[in-house]
Enzyme design. Structure first.
Site, PDB file in Angstrom:
ATOM      1  CE1 TYR A 171       0.509   7.464  -6.897  1.00  0.00           C
ATOM      2  CE2 TYR A 171      -1.339   8.210  -8.701  1.00  0.00           C
ATOM      3  CZ  TYR A 171      -0.870   7.731  -7.190  1.00  0.00           C
ATOM      4  OH  TYR A 171      -1.507   7.164  -6.316  1.00  0.00           O
ATOM      5  CB  THR A 184      -5.047   9.957   2.313  1.00  0.00           C
ATOM      6  OG1 THR A 184      -5.081  10.278   0.801  1.00  0.00           O
ATOM      7  CG2 THR A 184      -6.084   9.119   2.414  1.00  0.00           C
ATOM      8  CG  ASN A 190      -1.412   1.458   1.946  1.00  0.00           C
ATOM      9  OD1 ASN A 190      -2.335   1.757   0.948  1.00  0.00           O
ATOM     10  ND2 ASN A 190      -1.473   1.925   2.386  1.00  0.00           N
ATOM     11  CE  LYS A 249       0.706   3.736  -6.858  1.00  0.00           C
ATOM     12  NZ  LYS A 249       0.506   2.812  -5.906  1.00  0.00           N
TER      13      LYS A 249
END
Length: 243
Positions: A150, A184, A84, A154
């Protein structure tokens, strides 16, 4: 016995996942840069925490070659590995990207999940099943300006899961799962980014203003239920919002 190894467990989505697992009575070994004292107080017999910077691969390898990991999985019949922990930085076009930040993100977002997945598989015993869940992102499946690093990290997780599935190890199931847009600290960081570095910033501001961000605890529970379902791993790449 079901046991879980969870990275980035101390806050955000990771905390939601950890709490859901612990509330179900499943022991958790959490790996994160910070320790969550409140969670430890709530679940003292079920939670082990390791303060480690997973972007420091030498530190991860040193820990993984010690005794704690092997002792933790010793009596597990079903072992869950939830990768995670992740970074969204650096944000911006190539000329604005710090090479040190690029390396750190690739190490945390890609190298650490792959190292952990391989290491845990190496020490599995006969009769033990491993389920690996990479927390991926829609950014790995659709390009966004400013997110080349990023998105690429992923996308790497998606391909890793698809290939591991093709390898066909009978006691290993894997899925790279996009969890949706969650309320978040990472989302707050995105909203504060200079629009010249991230042109889609306004979209994420609007999602927050509209209350469209999902609660990390609720999403953590949904993710754990997905992970524990009998059909886990049938799809190597999936989106939690479609389940």
């Amino acid at each position: 016995m079901i046991k879980a190894i969870l990275t980035g467990h101390s806050k955000g989505l990771g905390l939601g996942i950890a709490r859901s697992l612990l509330c179900k009575g499943h022991p958790v070994l959490g790996l994160s840069r910070s320790i969550n004292d409140e969670l430890q107080h709530e679940f003292p017999p079920l939670l082990q925490q390791v303060a480690i910077d997973l972007s420091e691969i030498s530190a991860l390898e040193h820990w993984a070659n010690g005794t704690q990991l092997q002792e933790f999985i010793e009596n597990a019949t079903l072992l869950l590995l939830i990768n995670n922990a992740g970074l969204v930085t650096p944000i911006g076009p190539l000329h604005a990207q710090d090479p040190v930040e690029i390396a750190r993100s690739v190490q945390l977002n890609v190298t650490a999940p792959m190292v952990l997945s391989a290491k845990v598989t190496h020490i599995l015993k006969n009769g033990q099943e491993l389920r690996v869940l990479h927390v991926s992102s829609g950014a790995g499946r659709r390009p966004y300006p400013g997110w080349s690093v990023y998105g690429a990290t992923k996308a790497a997780l998606d391909i890793h899961a698809q290939t591991v599935k093709l390898d066909g190890q009978p006691n290993v199931r894997i899925c790279s799962l996009a969890p949706g847009v969650i309320d978040t600290g990472m989302q707050a960081q995105i909203r504060e980014t200079d629009v010249n570095l991230f042109p889609n910033r306004q979209r994420f501001i609007e999602l927050n203003n509209e209350g469209a961000l999902t609660n990390p605890q609720h999403t953590g529970e949904h993710l754990v239920n997905y992970l524990l379902a009998p059909g886990f791993g049938q799809l190597a790449v999936d989106d939690l919002r479609s389940n």
